[in-house]
Enzyme design. Structure first.
Site, PDB file in Angstrom:
ATOM      1  N   GLY A 177      -8.887   4.533   7.248  1.00  0.00           N
ATOM      2  CA  GLY A 177      -8.406   5.977   7.241  1.00  0.00           C
ATOM      3  C   GLY A 177      -7.134   6.086   7.678  1.00  0.00           C
ATOM      4  CE1 TYR A 178      -5.974   9.505  10.170  1.00  0.00           C
ATOM      5  CE2 TYR A 178      -7.462   7.986  11.405  1.00  0.00           C
ATOM      6  CZ  TYR A 178      -7.269   9.053  10.846  1.00  0.00           C
ATOM      7  OH  TYR A 178      -7.880  10.294  11.135  1.00  0.00           O
ATOM      8  N   GLY A 179      -2.749   4.269   8.036  1.00  0.00           N
ATOM      9  CA  GLY A 179      -1.808   3.080   8.073  1.00  0.00           C
ATOM     10  C   GLY A 179      -1.410   2.766   9.746  1.00  0.00           C
ATOM     11  N   GLY A 180      -0.775   1.893  10.001  1.00  0.00           N
ATOM     12  CA  GLY A 180      -0.108   1.629  11.242  1.00  0.00           C
ATOM     13  C   GLY A 180      -1.018   1.125  12.208  1.00  0.00           C
TER      14      GLY A 180
ATOM     15  CG  MET B 212     -11.510  -2.105   5.319  1.00  0.00           C
ATOM     16  SD  MET B 212      -9.782  -1.596   4.583  1.00  0.00           S
ATOM     17  CE  MET B 212      -9.098  -1.049   5.916  1.00  0.00           C
TER      18      MET B 212
ATOM     19  CG  HIS C 261      -3.927  -1.512  -1.463  1.00  0.00           C
ATOM     20  ND1 HIS C 261      -5.134  -2.086  -1.715  1.00  0.00           N
ATOM     21  CD2 HIS C 261      -4.320  -0.615  -0.474  1.00  0.00           C
ATOM     22  CE1 HIS C 261      -6.099  -1.780  -0.928  1.00  0.00           C
ATOM     23  NE2 HIS C 261      -5.661  -0.764   0.166  1.00  0.00           N
TER      24      HIS C 261
ATOM     25  CG  ASP D 242      -6.291  -2.317   3.432  1.00  0.00           C
ATOM     26  OD1 ASP D 242      -5.084  -2.102   4.013  1.00  0.00           O
ATOM     27  OD2 ASP D 242      -6.566  -1.703   2.751  1.00  0.00           O
ATOM     28  N   GLY D 243      -4.876  -3.757   6.454  1.00  0.00           N
ATOM     29  CA  GLY D 243      -4.798  -3.248   7.735  1.00  0.00           C
ATOM     30  C   GLY D 243      -4.156  -4.289   8.709  1.00  0.00           C
ATOM     31  N   GLY D 244      -2.981  -3.670   9.414  1.00  0.00           N
ATOM     32  CA  GLY D 244      -2.455  -4.361  10.460  1.00  0.00           C
ATOM     33  C   GLY D 244      -1.630  -5.434  10.047  1.00  0.00           C
TER      34      GLY D 244
ATOM     35  CG  ASP E 217      -5.016   2.890   1.113  1.00  0.00           C
ATOM     36  OD1 ASP E 217      -5.953   1.976   0.836  1.00  0.00           O
ATOM     37  OD2 ASP E 217      -4.094   2.732   1.537  1.00  0.00           O
TER      38      ASP E 217
ATOM     39  CB  SER F 130      -0.842   0.088   1.246  1.00  0.00           C
ATOM     40  OG  SER F 130      -1.444   1.266   1.414  1.00  0.00           O
TER      41      SER F 130
ATOM     42  CG  MET G 169      -8.358   7.564   2.641  1.00  0.00           C
ATOM     43  SD  MET G 169      -7.413   7.621   4.002  1.00  0.00           S
ATOM     44  CE  MET G 169      -6.255   6.271   4.015  1.00  0.00           C
TER      45      MET G 169
ATOM     46  CG  HIS H  18      -9.169   0.481  -0.508  1.00  0.00           C
ATOM     47  ND1 HIS H  18      -8.727   0.321   0.876  1.00  0.00           N
ATOM     48  CD2 HIS H  18     -10.605   0.421  -0.272  1.00  0.00           C
ATOM     49  CE1 HIS H  18      -9.470   0.071   1.820  1.00  0.00           C
ATOM     50  NE2 HIS H  18     -10.691   0.295   1.245  1.00  0.00           N
TER      51      HIS H  18
ATOM     52  CG  MET I 178     -11.171   3.594   2.168  1.00  0.00           C
ATOM     53  SD  MET I 178      -9.580   3.584   3.203  1.00  0.00           S
ATOM     54  CE  MET I 178      -8.575   3.648   1.927  1.00  0.00           C
TER      55      MET I 178
ATOM     56  N   GLY J 271       1.215  -1.779   4.072  1.00  0.00           N
ATOM     57  CA  GLY J 271       1.680  -0.529   3.929  1.00  0.00           C
ATOM     58  C   GLY J 271       2.876  -0.474   4.959  1.00  0.00           C
ATOM     59  CB  SER J 272       3.276   0.612   8.480  1.00  0.00           C
ATOM     60  OG  SER J 272       2.008   0.203   8.803  1.00  0.00           O
TER      61      SER J 272
END
Ligand code: DX5
Ligand code: ZN
Length: 216
Positions: free
Chosen positions: A142-145, A137, A33, A173-175, A35, A8, A37, A66, A68, A195-196
Site C-alpha cells: 500500500g505504501y512506500g517507505g 511482499m 517496477h 518488495d518493501g523496506g 505499482d 519502484s 493500487m 505489480h 494491487m 522505491g525509497s
C-alpha cells in the site's frame, strides 16, 4: 549469483517521472517496477493503464507491473495492451488464480504472483508451473517507505526450497535497503524492488551500492 534490480517508481518524483526513469535506465537496471493500487485491495491509489502506456513511449525498460487490485482479470487486458512485460497479481485478490495466470499468458506477457506477508506459500504449490516470478511482499502492501518484516527471511528460504530447480525468480518488495537486501539475497531472493532507497539522494550511487551489497 546475478541479482536483478527493480526500482519502484512509487518512490520517484511524480512531477518528474520521465527524468527519474532515465536515471535508472542509465544505471542499466533489469526492470522497472510499477505499482498499481485500486484503493480497495490496498488503502492507496496509484497508476492506471493509461499512465503506463504513456511511460511505455518513453523507455524500453522491462515493465514489471505489480497489480494491487481486486479482481485483476477485469483489467489485465488493459495492462497488457498498455505495454506491461510482466503482470503480477496477488493471490489474495483473485478467486481463480490458475485462470488469472493463464489469462496473463494469453497476451504473451510473463506472469507473476504475489503474496502479502501473512499468506502461506502453500497457496502457490499447485500453480508453480504457470509462474515466471513469485513476489514476496516484505511489508504490508500500500505504501512506500515501510520497514521490512523480519519473518519474511524464513519465507524466502522456504520458497527457495519449494521451487527447487524451477526457473522462477524470487522478488522481494518493501523496506529494501543495503542491510535487508543483503539478508534477502542470502536467503534466496534474486530480484530486489527498491522505491525509497533508490530515489532518495544520488540514484546512480544507490543502485551501485545495492548491486555491490547483493553480490554473494
Ligand atoms: C508497496 C509497493 C512497493 C513500494 C516499495 O506496496 O508494492 O513496490 O514501492 O517501497 P519501498 O522500497 O520504499 O519500501
Ligand atoms: Zn510493488
Amino acid at each position: 549469483m546475478d541479482v536483478k534490480i527493480a526500482p519502484s517508481i512509487l518512490g520517484a518524483d511524480f512531477g518528474n517521472l520521465e527524468r527519474d526513469i532515465k536515471k535508472v535506465e542509465e544505471c542499466r537496471v533489469e526492470m522497472l517496477h510499477i505499482d498499481v493500487m485500486d484503493g480497495n485491495f490496498v488503502p492507496n491509489i496509484a497508476f492506471g493503464p493509461d499512465q503506463i502506456k504513456m511511460l511505455r513511449g518513453k523507455t524500453d525498460l522491462f515493465f514489471d507491473v505489480h497489480l494491487m487490485i481486486q479482481n485483476p482479470d477485469l483489467l489485465i487486458p488493459r495492462f497488457a495492451e498498455a505495454g506491461a512485460d510482466m503482470i503480477v497479481v496477488h493471490q489474495e485478490a483473485t478467486v481463480h488464480l490458475h485462470r488469472t495466470l493463464k489469462l496473463i499468458q494469453s497476451f504473451g506477457v510473463k506472469a507473476g504472483v504475489s503474496l502479502t506477508p501473512a499468506t502461506s506459500l502453500e497457496t502457490l504449490r499447485y500453480v508453480l508451473d504457470e509462474v515466471d516470478m513469485v513476489l514476496l511482499m516484505t511489508v504490508n502492501p500500500g505504501y512506500g517507505g515501510q520497514s521490512f518484516i523480519p519473518a519474511c527471511y524464513d519465507k524466502i528460504r522456504d520458497l527457495k526450497k519449494m521451487i527447487a530447480h524451477r526457473p522462477i525468480d524470487i522478488q522481494v518488495d518493501g523496506g529494501i535497503n543495503l542491510e535487508t537486501a543483503k539478508k534477502a539475497v542470502a536467503a534466496g531472493a534474486n530480484v530486489l524492488v527498491a522505491g525509497s532507497f533508490t530515489f532518495k539522494g544520488d540514484v546512480a550511487e544507490n543502485i551501485r551500492n545495492l548491486r555491490e551489497t547483493a553480490r554473494i
